[in-house]
Scaffold this motif. Structure first.
Motif, mmCIF file in Angstrom:
data_model
loop_
_atom_site.group_PDB
_atom_site.id
_atom_site.type_symbol
_atom_site.label_atom_id
_atom_site.label_comp_id
_atom_site.label_asym_id
_atom_site.label_seq_id
_atom_site.Cartn_x
_atom_site.Cartn_y
_atom_site.Cartn_z
ATOM 1 N N ALA A 7 0.626 -1.339 -0.132
ATOM 2 C CA ALA A 7 -0.107 0.009 0.110
ATOM 3 C C ALA A 7 0.938 1.134 0.059
ATOM 4 N N ALA A 8 1.846 0.986 1.017
ATOM 5 C CA ALA A 8 2.894 2.346 0.774
ATOM 6 C C ALA A 8 3.469 2.822 -0.638
ATOM 7 N N SER A 9 3.768 1.450 -1.312
ATOM 8 C CA SER A 9 4.343 1.796 -2.420
ATOM 9 C C SER A 9 3.397 2.501 -3.503
ATOM 10 N N ILE A 10 2.184 2.045 -3.405
ATOM 11 C CA ILE A 10 0.961 2.486 -4.253
ATOM 12 C C ILE A 10 0.988 4.172 -3.904
ATOM 13 N N LEU A 11 0.746 4.515 -2.763
ATOM 14 C CA LEU A 11 0.621 5.768 -2.230
ATOM 15 C C LEU A 11 1.834 6.526 -2.761
ATOM 16 N N ALA A 12 3.129 6.172 -2.551
ATOM 17 C CA ALA A 12 4.334 7.010 -2.642
ATOM 18 C C ALA A 12 4.556 7.307 -4.007
ATOM 19 N N ARG A 13 4.042 6.614 -4.977
ATOM 20 C CA ARG A 13 4.004 7.059 -6.548
ATOM 21 C C ARG A 13 3.201 8.207 -6.655
ATOM 22 N N GLN A 14 2.350 8.493 -5.829
ATOM 23 C CA GLN A 14 1.307 9.735 -6.055
ATOM 24 C C GLN A 14 1.723 10.984 -5.320
ATOM 25 N N LEU A 15 2.725 10.700 -4.387
ATOM 26 C CA LEU A 15 2.958 11.836 -3.713
ATOM 27 C C LEU A 15 3.956 13.018 -4.578
ATOM 28 N N LYS A 16 3.767 14.296 -3.871
ATOM 29 C CA LYS A 16 4.315 15.409 -4.480
ATOM 30 C C LYS A 16 4.938 16.286 -3.800
ATOM 31 N N LEU A 17 6.085 17.021 -3.877
ATOM 32 C CA LEU A 17 6.452 18.036 -3.155
ATOM 33 C C LEU A 17 5.569 19.035 -2.542
ATOM 34 N N GLY A 18 5.772 19.403 -1.226
ATOM 35 C CA GLY A 18 4.771 20.389 -0.612
ATOM 36 C C GLY A 18 3.747 19.622 -0.003
ATOM 37 N N GLN A 19 3.340 18.509 -0.056
ATOM 38 C CA GLN A 19 2.197 17.724 0.321
ATOM 39 C C GLN A 19 2.427 17.342 2.048
ATOM 40 N N VAL A 20 1.551 17.337 2.757
ATOM 41 C CA VAL A 20 1.366 17.052 4.037
ATOM 42 C C VAL A 20 0.561 15.788 4.122
ATOM 43 N N ILE A 21 0.979 14.626 5.034
ATOM 44 C CA ILE A 21 0.043 13.604 5.314
ATOM 45 C C ILE A 21 0.131 13.162 6.430
ATOM 46 N N TYR A 22 -0.920 13.321 7.139
ATOM 47 C CA TYR A 22 -1.420 12.763 8.499
ATOM 48 C C TYR A 22 -1.675 11.291 8.695
ATOM 49 N N LEU A 23 -1.139 10.533 9.653
ATOM 50 C CA LEU A 23 -0.994 9.346 9.840
ATOM 51 C C LEU A 23 -1.846 9.162 11.439
ATOM 52 N N HIS A 24 -3.060 8.777 11.362
ATOM 53 C CA HIS A 24 -3.562 8.404 12.615
ATOM 54 C C HIS A 24 -3.615 7.034 12.841
ATOM 55 N N GLY A 25 -3.803 6.575 14.245
ATOM 56 C CA GLY A 25 -3.819 5.075 14.633
ATOM 57 C C GLY A 25 -3.347 5.159 16.134
ATOM 58 N N ASP A 26 -3.637 3.971 16.804
ATOM 59 C CA ASP A 26 -3.066 3.451 17.889
ATOM 60 C C ASP A 26 -1.666 3.276 17.895
ATOM 61 N N LEU A 27 -1.098 3.310 18.736
ATOM 62 C CA LEU A 27 0.294 2.719 18.997
ATOM 63 C C LEU A 27 0.298 1.187 18.429
ATOM 64 N N GLY A 28 1.533 0.849 17.638
ATOM 65 C CA GLY A 28 1.593 -0.235 16.939
ATOM 66 C C GLY A 28 0.619 -0.597 15.765
ATOM 67 N N ALA A 29 -0.070 0.433 15.383
ATOM 68 C CA ALA A 29 -1.117 0.289 14.234
ATOM 69 C C ALA A 29 -0.408 0.154 12.911
ATOM 70 N N GLY A 30 0.678 0.697 12.651
ATOM 71 C CA GLY A 30 1.356 0.440 11.501
ATOM 72 C C GLY A 30 1.865 1.812 10.646
ATOM 73 N N LYS A 31 1.586 2.915 11.365
ATOM 74 C CA LYS A 31 2.099 4.151 11.006
ATOM 75 C C LYS A 31 3.512 4.217 10.333
ATOM 76 N N THR A 32 4.416 3.739 11.297
ATOM 77 C CA THR A 32 5.902 3.805 10.934
ATOM 78 C C THR A 32 6.210 2.823 9.574
ATOM 79 N N THR A 33 5.624 1.614 9.913
ATOM 80 C CA THR A 33 5.445 0.608 8.910
ATOM 81 C C THR A 33 5.281 1.271 7.407
ATOM 82 N N LEU A 34 4.131 1.917 7.466
ATOM 83 C CA LEU A 34 3.867 2.829 5.999
ATOM 84 C C LEU A 34 4.747 3.740 5.640
ATOM 85 N N VAL A 35 5.089 4.285 6.569
ATOM 86 C CA VAL A 35 6.151 5.670 6.113
ATOM 87 C C VAL A 35 7.499 4.820 5.812
ATOM 88 N N ARG A 36 7.924 3.775 6.266
ATOM 89 C CA ARG A 36 8.932 3.204 6.007
ATOM 90 C C ARG A 36 8.845 2.524 4.482
#
Length: 152
Positions: free
Chosen positions: A19-48
């Motif tokens: 999912a992260a690789s699909i999202l990454a292909r669509q990101l552009k400079l200047g964008q702000v992405i918020y990641l919400h979720g409990d501890l251990g939900a996968g936020k940092t994994t998605l960022v990685r």
């Protein structure tokens, strides 16, 4: 303005990285992405996964203690924030990160609610819900995103 809403079930870490690789292909400079979720939900994994898809080679560590980790990428700098330890939104202002949010960088922010309304508005918001087996990923954006391939 076109809006995108998507809900996907991610069965494991491999699905999150896909999912992260699909999202990454669509990101552009200047964008702000918020990641919400409990501890251990996968936020940092998605960022990685996003950072690796954008060309970063090497470890991606959670910025829980440093608050921000910056990555120089071919597309431009990417800043990964983790505001979990903030006790007051004013800590955001005092930290001096405002200049990192600009047209020449991408900012990924975990726990954005900890900064109150001091952060720039998100271009993409991602919410994680933890399931007994996997995660549910909710994505909303003010732009059109091609997300059909996330669960393939």
């Amino acid at each position: 303005m076109t809006e995108t809403y998507s809900t996907q079930i991610l069965k494991d870490e491999a699905a999150t990285l896909h999912a992260a690789s699909i999202l990454a292909r669509q990101l552009k400079l200047g964008q702000v992405i918020y990641l919400h979720g409990d501890l251990g939900a996968g936020k940092t994994t998605l960022v990685r996964g996003i950072l690796h898809a954008l060309g970063h080679v090497g470890k991606v560590k959670s910025p829980t203690y440093t608050i921000v980790e910056s990555y120089p990428l071919a597309i431009g700098p990417c800043h990964h924030f983790d505001l979990y330890r903030f006790q007051d939104p004013e800590e955001w202002e005092a930290a001096g990160f405002r200049d990192d949010f600009n047209a020449e960088s991408i900012c990924l922010v975990e726990w954005p609610e900890k900064a109150g309304d001091l952060l720039p508005v998100a271009d993409i918001e991602i919410h994680f819900d933890i399931l007994p087996e996997g995660r549910v990923l909710h994505i909303s954006s003010q732009q059109a995103l091609a997300l059909e391939a996330i669960c393939q």
